[in-house]
Design a protein around this motif. Structure first.
Motif, PDB file in Angstrom:
ATOM      1  N   MET A   1      56.982  31.407  44.656  1.00  0.00           N
ATOM      2  CA  MET A   1      55.124  32.167  44.374  1.00  0.00           C
ATOM      3  C   MET A   1      54.869  31.490  43.040  1.00  0.00           C
ATOM      4  SD  MET A   1      55.834  35.378  46.950  1.00  0.00           S
ATOM      5  CE  MET A   1      55.356  34.814  48.391  1.00  0.00           C
ATOM      6  N   THR A   2      53.385  31.847  42.936  1.00  0.00           N
ATOM      7  CA  THR A   2      52.610  31.837  41.768  1.00  0.00           C
ATOM      8  C   THR A   2      51.747  33.228  42.362  1.00  0.00           C
ATOM      9  OG1 THR A   2      51.680  30.118  41.675  1.00  0.00           O
ATOM     10  CG2 THR A   2      53.467  29.677  40.763  1.00  0.00           C
ATOM     11  N   GLY A   3      51.555  33.503  41.031  1.00  0.00           N
ATOM     12  CA  GLY A   3      50.452  34.801  40.804  1.00  0.00           C
ATOM     13  C   GLY A   3      50.077  35.944  39.780  1.00  0.00           C
ATOM     14  N   LEU A   4      49.370  36.736  39.801  1.00  0.00           N
ATOM     15  CA  LEU A   4      49.038  37.841  38.943  1.00  0.00           C
ATOM     16  C   LEU A   4      49.836  38.717  39.308  1.00  0.00           C
ATOM     17  CD1 LEU A   4      45.637  36.775  37.481  1.00  0.00           C
ATOM     18  CD2 LEU A   4      47.912  36.012  36.323  1.00  0.00           C
ATOM     19  N   ARG A   5      50.501  39.353  38.562  1.00  0.00           N
ATOM     20  CA  ARG A   5      51.172  40.928  38.768  1.00  0.00           C
ATOM     21  C   ARG A   5      50.375  41.402  38.643  1.00  0.00           C
ATOM     22  NH1 ARG A   5      57.601  40.856  37.363  1.00  0.00           N
ATOM     23  NH2 ARG A   5      57.054  43.501  38.436  1.00  0.00           N
ATOM     24  N   SER A   6      50.479  42.622  39.590  1.00  0.00           N
ATOM     25  CA  SER A   6      49.349  43.940  39.714  1.00  0.00           C
ATOM     26  C   SER A   6      48.688  44.002  37.950  1.00  0.00           C
ATOM     27  CB  SER A   6      49.568  44.922  39.288  1.00  0.00           C
ATOM     28  OG  SER A   6      50.085  44.867  41.205  1.00  0.00           O
ATOM     29  N   SER A  11      45.147  43.903  33.374  1.00  0.00           N
ATOM     30  CA  SER A  11      44.820  43.841  31.831  1.00  0.00           C
ATOM     31  C   SER A  11      43.519  42.458  31.725  1.00  0.00           C
ATOM     32  CB  SER A  11      45.910  43.649  31.199  1.00  0.00           C
ATOM     33  OG  SER A  11      45.979  42.849  29.883  1.00  0.00           O
ATOM     34  N   ALA A  12      43.887  41.719  32.776  1.00  0.00           N
ATOM     35  CA  ALA A  12      42.421  40.867  32.463  1.00  0.00           C
ATOM     36  C   ALA A  12      41.110  41.274  32.750  1.00  0.00           C
ATOM     37  CB  ALA A  12      42.888  39.273  33.219  1.00  0.00           C
ATOM     38  N   ALA A  13      41.513  41.439  34.061  1.00  0.00           N
ATOM     39  CA  ALA A  13      39.915  42.069  34.355  1.00  0.00           C
ATOM     40  C   ALA A  13      39.909  43.260  33.569  1.00  0.00           C
ATOM     41  CB  ALA A  13      39.984  42.386  36.087  1.00  0.00           C
ATOM     42  N   CYS A  14      40.171  44.198  33.201  1.00  0.00           N
ATOM     43  CA  CYS A  14      40.136  45.276  32.564  1.00  0.00           C
ATOM     44  C   CYS A  14      39.746  46.607  33.021  1.00  0.00           C
ATOM     45  CB  CYS A  14      38.910  45.195  31.165  1.00  0.00           C
ATOM     46  SG  CYS A  14      38.913  44.330  30.240  1.00  0.00           S
ATOM     47  N   VAL A  15      40.935  46.625  33.986  1.00  0.00           N
ATOM     48  CA  VAL A  15      40.658  47.679  34.938  1.00  0.00           C
ATOM     49  C   VAL A  15      42.709  47.783  35.128  1.00  0.00           C
ATOM     50  CG1 VAL A  15      38.833  46.747  36.369  1.00  0.00           C
ATOM     51  CG2 VAL A  15      41.142  46.382  36.993  1.00  0.00           C
ATOM     52  N   ASN A  16      42.196  49.373  35.752  1.00  0.00           N
ATOM     53  CA  ASN A  16      44.142  50.142  35.995  1.00  0.00           C
ATOM     54  C   ASN A  16      44.092  49.546  37.203  1.00  0.00           C
ATOM     55  OD1 ASN A  16      43.152  51.658  37.843  1.00  0.00           O
ATOM     56  ND2 ASN A  16      42.149  53.471  35.854  1.00  0.00           N
ATOM     57  N   ARG A  17      45.618  49.304  36.994  1.00  0.00           N
ATOM     58  CA  ARG A  17      46.889  48.902  38.927  1.00  0.00           C
ATOM     59  C   ARG A  17      46.065  49.650  39.577  1.00  0.00           C
ATOM     60  NH1 ARG A  17      52.152  48.307  36.934  1.00  0.00           N
ATOM     61  NH2 ARG A  17      51.430  50.834  35.946  1.00  0.00           N
ATOM     62  N   GLN A  18      45.406  51.737  39.813  1.00  0.00           N
ATOM     63  CA  GLN A  18      45.290  52.114  40.292  1.00  0.00           C
ATOM     64  C   GLN A  18      43.499  51.641  41.313  1.00  0.00           C
ATOM     65  OE1 GLN A  18      46.238  53.743  37.470  1.00  0.00           O
ATOM     66  NE2 GLN A  18      47.924  54.593  38.498  1.00  0.00           N
ATOM     67  N   GLY A  38      59.156  42.305  45.926  1.00  0.00           N
ATOM     68  CA  GLY A  38      57.809  42.909  46.363  1.00  0.00           C
ATOM     69  C   GLY A  38      56.831  43.365  45.439  1.00  0.00           C
ATOM     70  N   HIS A  39      56.983  42.383  44.781  1.00  0.00           N
ATOM     71  CA  HIS A  39      55.679  42.892  43.725  1.00  0.00           C
ATOM     72  C   HIS A  39      54.503  42.719  44.127  1.00  0.00           C
ATOM     73  CE1 HIS A  39      58.302  45.244  40.517  1.00  0.00           C
ATOM     74  NE2 HIS A  39      58.570  43.445  40.794  1.00  0.00           N
ATOM     75  N   ARG A  40      53.606  42.971  43.799  1.00  0.00           N
ATOM     76  CA  ARG A  40      52.034  41.309  44.211  1.00  0.00           C
ATOM     77  C   ARG A  40      51.939  40.963  43.786  1.00  0.00           C
ATOM     78  NH1 ARG A  40      50.696  47.959  45.720  1.00  0.00           N
ATOM     79  NH2 ARG A  40      49.760  47.833  47.385  1.00  0.00           N
ATOM     80  N   LEU A  41      51.289  39.441  43.814  1.00  0.00           N
ATOM     81  CA  LEU A  41      51.061  38.646  43.550  1.00  0.00           C
ATOM     82  C   LEU A  41      49.513  38.607  43.934  1.00  0.00           C
ATOM     83  CD1 LEU A  41      54.538  36.643  43.725  1.00  0.00           C
ATOM     84  CD2 LEU A  41      53.420  37.828  41.946  1.00  0.00           C
ATOM     85  N   TYR A  42      48.473  38.981  42.924  1.00  0.00           N
ATOM     86  CA  TYR A  42      47.013  37.998  43.349  1.00  0.00           C
ATOM     87  C   TYR A  42      47.303  36.451  42.376  1.00  0.00           C
ATOM     88  CZ  TYR A  42      47.013  43.128  43.174  1.00  0.00           C
ATOM     89  OH  TYR A  42      46.733  44.643  43.503  1.00  0.00           O
ATOM     90  N   PRO A  43      45.597  36.156  43.866  1.00  0.00           N
ATOM     91  CA  PRO A  43      45.389  34.752  43.146  1.00  0.00           C
ATOM     92  C   PRO A  43      44.831  34.901  41.569  1.00  0.00           C
ATOM     93  CG  PRO A  43      44.361  35.499  44.867  1.00  0.00           C
ATOM     94  CD  PRO A  43      45.580  36.274  44.555  1.00  0.00           C
ATOM     95  N   PRO A  44      44.913  33.565  41.186  1.00  0.00           N
ATOM     96  CA  PRO A  44      44.418  33.215  39.402  1.00  0.00           C
ATOM     97  C   PRO A  44      42.395  34.070  39.610  1.00  0.00           C
ATOM     98  CG  PRO A  44      45.745  31.355  39.227  1.00  0.00           C
ATOM     99  CD  PRO A  44      45.432  32.392  40.781  1.00  0.00           C
ATOM    100  N   VAL A  47      40.650  37.651  39.219  1.00  0.00           N
ATOM    101  CA  VAL A  47      40.334  38.257  38.010  1.00  0.00           C
ATOM    102  C   VAL A  47      38.773  38.264  37.847  1.00  0.00           C
ATOM    103  CG1 VAL A  47      40.201  37.924  35.229  1.00  0.00           C
ATOM    104  CG2 VAL A  47      41.994  37.265  36.871  1.00  0.00           C
ATOM    105  N   PHE A  48      38.143  36.984  38.478  1.00  0.00           N
ATOM    106  CA  PHE A  48      36.530  36.734  38.472  1.00  0.00           C
ATOM    107  C   PHE A  48      36.699  37.358  39.741  1.00  0.00           C
ATOM    108  CE2 PHE A  48      33.085  34.631  40.352  1.00  0.00           C
ATOM    109  CZ  PHE A  48      32.733  34.269  38.908  1.00  0.00           C
ATOM    110  N   VAL A  49      36.537  38.005  40.740  1.00  0.00           N
ATOM    111  CA  VAL A  49      36.489  38.878  41.897  1.00  0.00           C
ATOM    112  C   VAL A  49      36.487  39.764  41.039  1.00  0.00           C
ATOM    113  CG1 VAL A  49      36.697  39.827  43.910  1.00  0.00           C
ATOM    114  CG2 VAL A  49      36.751  37.210  43.748  1.00  0.00           C
ATOM    115  N   LEU A  50      37.061  40.596  40.562  1.00  0.00           N
ATOM    116  CA  LEU A  50      37.268  41.568  39.438  1.00  0.00           C
ATOM    117  C   LEU A  50      35.796  42.205  38.267  1.00  0.00           C
ATOM    118  CD1 LEU A  50      41.067  42.517  39.246  1.00  0.00           C
ATOM    119  CD2 LEU A  50      39.177  44.147  40.749  1.00  0.00           C
ATOM    120  N   LYS A  51      35.934  41.470  37.942  1.00  0.00           N
ATOM    121  CA  LYS A  51      34.986  40.836  37.375  1.00  0.00           C
ATOM    122  C   LYS A  51      33.513  40.420  37.799  1.00  0.00           C
ATOM    123  CE  LYS A  51      37.345  39.255  33.195  1.00  0.00           C
ATOM    124  NZ  LYS A  51      37.430  38.348  32.141  1.00  0.00           N
TER     125      LYS A  51
END
Length: 144
Positions: A1-6, A11-18, A38-44, A47-51
């Protein structure tokens, strides 16, 4: 499993985890897969969606409006109109109306400064007061 942790995504999208969790609850961000630990793994592309979400907010769209835009676009191939043009025109009209209101407020405040208004009550009693107090009768009409 790959992906970005919270923390990585935040950090990449300049928002906080909440913010990530809040956007998940609101349906703006898809619920991520979980690692075996149990860690959240977001697709790369999260970041774009958050931006995109943050950019839309900076343009004045509410989160409800952003959710509608994301749902309307929904990556539907072949759909020429996801509603952005109409919504952007509506938002532009709202922003221009707010700018006009702010121009009136700024002019009134400049006039109050130029008139030397120091005491709101004292100024209100003067004929030269630039602050647009509603007549007492108008106030009574509003309460009815």
């Amino acid at each position: 499993m790959t992906g970005l942790r919270s923390s990585q995504l935040a950090s990449a999208a300049c928002v906080n985890r909440q913010t990530l969790r809040y956007y998940e609850r609101r349906g703006l961000l898809a619920e991520p897969e979980r690692s075996p630990g149990g860690h959240r793994l977001y697709p790369p592309d999260a970041v774009f969606v958050l931006k995109v979400i943050k950019a839309a907010q900076r343009l004045g769209f509410t989160l409800d409006e952003v959710a509608d835009l994301l749902a309307a676009g929904g990556h539907r191939h072949g759909r020429a109109d996801a509603g952005l043009q109409e919504r952007a025109r509506t938002k532009l009209a709202e922003v221009e109306a707010r700018i006009a209101d702010l121009d009136v407020i700024a002019s009134t405040l400049r006039a109050a400064v130029d008139a030397g208004c120091d005491d709101l009550v004292a100024c209100a009693g003067q004929p030269c007061c630039p602050i647009p107090f509603a007549p007492l009768g108008a106030d009574a009409e509003v309460r009815r």
